[in-house]
Write a protein that holds these residues in place. Structure first.
Motif, PDB file in Angstrom:
ATOM      1  N   GLU A 190       0.839  -1.209   0.000  1.00  0.00           N
ATOM      2  CA  GLU A 190       0.000   0.000   0.000  1.00  0.00           C
ATOM      3  C   GLU A 190       0.869   1.252   0.000  1.00  0.00           C
ATOM      4  N   ARG A 193       2.189   1.663  -3.409  1.00  0.00           N
ATOM      5  CA  ARG A 193       1.115   2.075  -4.318  1.00  0.00           C
ATOM      6  C   ARG A 193       0.887   3.575  -4.217  1.00  0.00           C
ATOM      7  N   GLY A 219      -5.670  -1.366  -4.540  1.00  0.00           N
ATOM      8  CA  GLY A 219      -5.734  -0.839  -3.179  1.00  0.00           C
ATOM      9  C   GLY A 219      -6.546  -1.752  -2.274  1.00  0.00           C
TER      10      GLY A 219
END
Length: 307
Positions: A190, A193, A219
């Motif tokens: 995450e 990302r 996500g």
């Protein structure tokens, strides 16, 4: 006997009492008076700014932020004072990166030189807090293997909260070389990302091998597990096992983190996951017998043992 109708205090009297409370630094009384005032009347700009001043003095930063956002959207004429309250609320909430970003954006828009002089120290304070955080973050990352699981998770979450994405290479190195818990791997993905990392990362989880580009991941909150499986499992158990809803939601959210970024439909269909979890939770209260022959349930039980 006729009903007695209480007459509220007049607007002028309430405003006078609010200002008297402010001068006496009696902010609790002032807060209650504002509630009475707003229940009957709409605040003008002067009183709205006085309310912001009170919230700042009381260190009610979350409420101050929400109040400032509303007033900014309304286009209040006293923009300079309001923007100072807004960035002070962010500072109070520890949102230092946002403070710096906003001040950089609006510094040329403020009308008064005095306002600029007030904003600069706020920005410098936020930068100093970011520097402190970066120093601590660097130390934690250097000794990542020695941290507890909770400390590892909190370190990465803190980097996300502070929007500190300069540590991409370090996080990728830890992912590639470290023996990390599945939930730590998920939080790191995450982080990467959010950092818009375009490198390919090889992930090994629960016997599955997957190559991912973090920037292209959907996500955690948008996985099939979160959007389809969890709501349908809760719907299935809410009537017969309502007492388990809170515990079930907690466990399901944990499992969503553990499984990320595995495509759960490579293991079983969405319906099979929903049925398996429904059986798993209902078996806890004796409504059904746990189907231990079901390979999805076997997998769920193994997830539940993860720490």
């Amino acid at each position: 006997m006729s009903d007695i109708i209480p007459f509220p205090r007049s607007k002028d009297k309430l405003i006078r009492e609010i200002k008297q409370s402010y001068n006496k630094h009696d902010f609790e009384t002032m807060y209650n008076l504002f509630e009475s005032l707003e229940a009957q009347f709409e605040l003008d700009e002067q009183m709205a700014l006085l309310k912001c001043a009170m919230l700042y003095k009381m260190e009610h930063y979350l409420e101050l932020r929400e109040e400032a956002i509303i007033l900014l959207k309304q286009g209040i004429s006293n923009y300079d004072d309001l923007i100072i309250y807004y960035v002070q609320s962010l500072n109070g909430l520890g949102q230092y990166f946002e403070v710096v970003e906003i001040i950089n954006q609006i510094i040329d828009e403020v009308n008064d030189h005095k306002t600029r002089m007030e904003l600069f120290p706020i920005k410098e304070y936020a930068l100093s807090q970011i520097d402190k955080h970066n120093t601590r973050a660097a130390q934690m990352l250097q000794n990542f293997d020695a941290l507890t699981l909770r400390e590892q998770v909190n370190t990465i979450l803190s980097l996300i909260d502070y929007s500190q994405y300069r540590y991409q290479e370090t996080v990728m190195h830890l992912l590639n070389d470290g023996h990390l818990a599945p939930n730590v791997v998920s939080i790191m993905l995450e982080y990467l990302r959010f950092a818009e990392c375009e490198s390919t990362i090889h992930i090994h989880k629960f016997g599955f091998e997957v190559d991912v580009i973090p920037y292209q991941l959907e996500g955690l909150e948008h996985t099939t597990f979160k959007t389809d499986v969890i709501p349908n499992v809760l719907k299935n158990i809410e009537d017969d096992a309502a007492q388990l809803i809170e515990e079930a939601l907690h466990l399901l959210n944990n499992h969503a983190i553990l499984l990320y970024p595995i495509n759960i439909e490579n293991i079983a269909t969405k319906d099979a996951w929903v049925e398996a979890y429904s059986n798993y939770f209902k078996s806890m209260v004796g409504l059904e017998i746990l189907d231990e022959t079901n390979h999805v349930i076997t997998f769920i039980v193994s997830l539940d043992k993860e720490k």
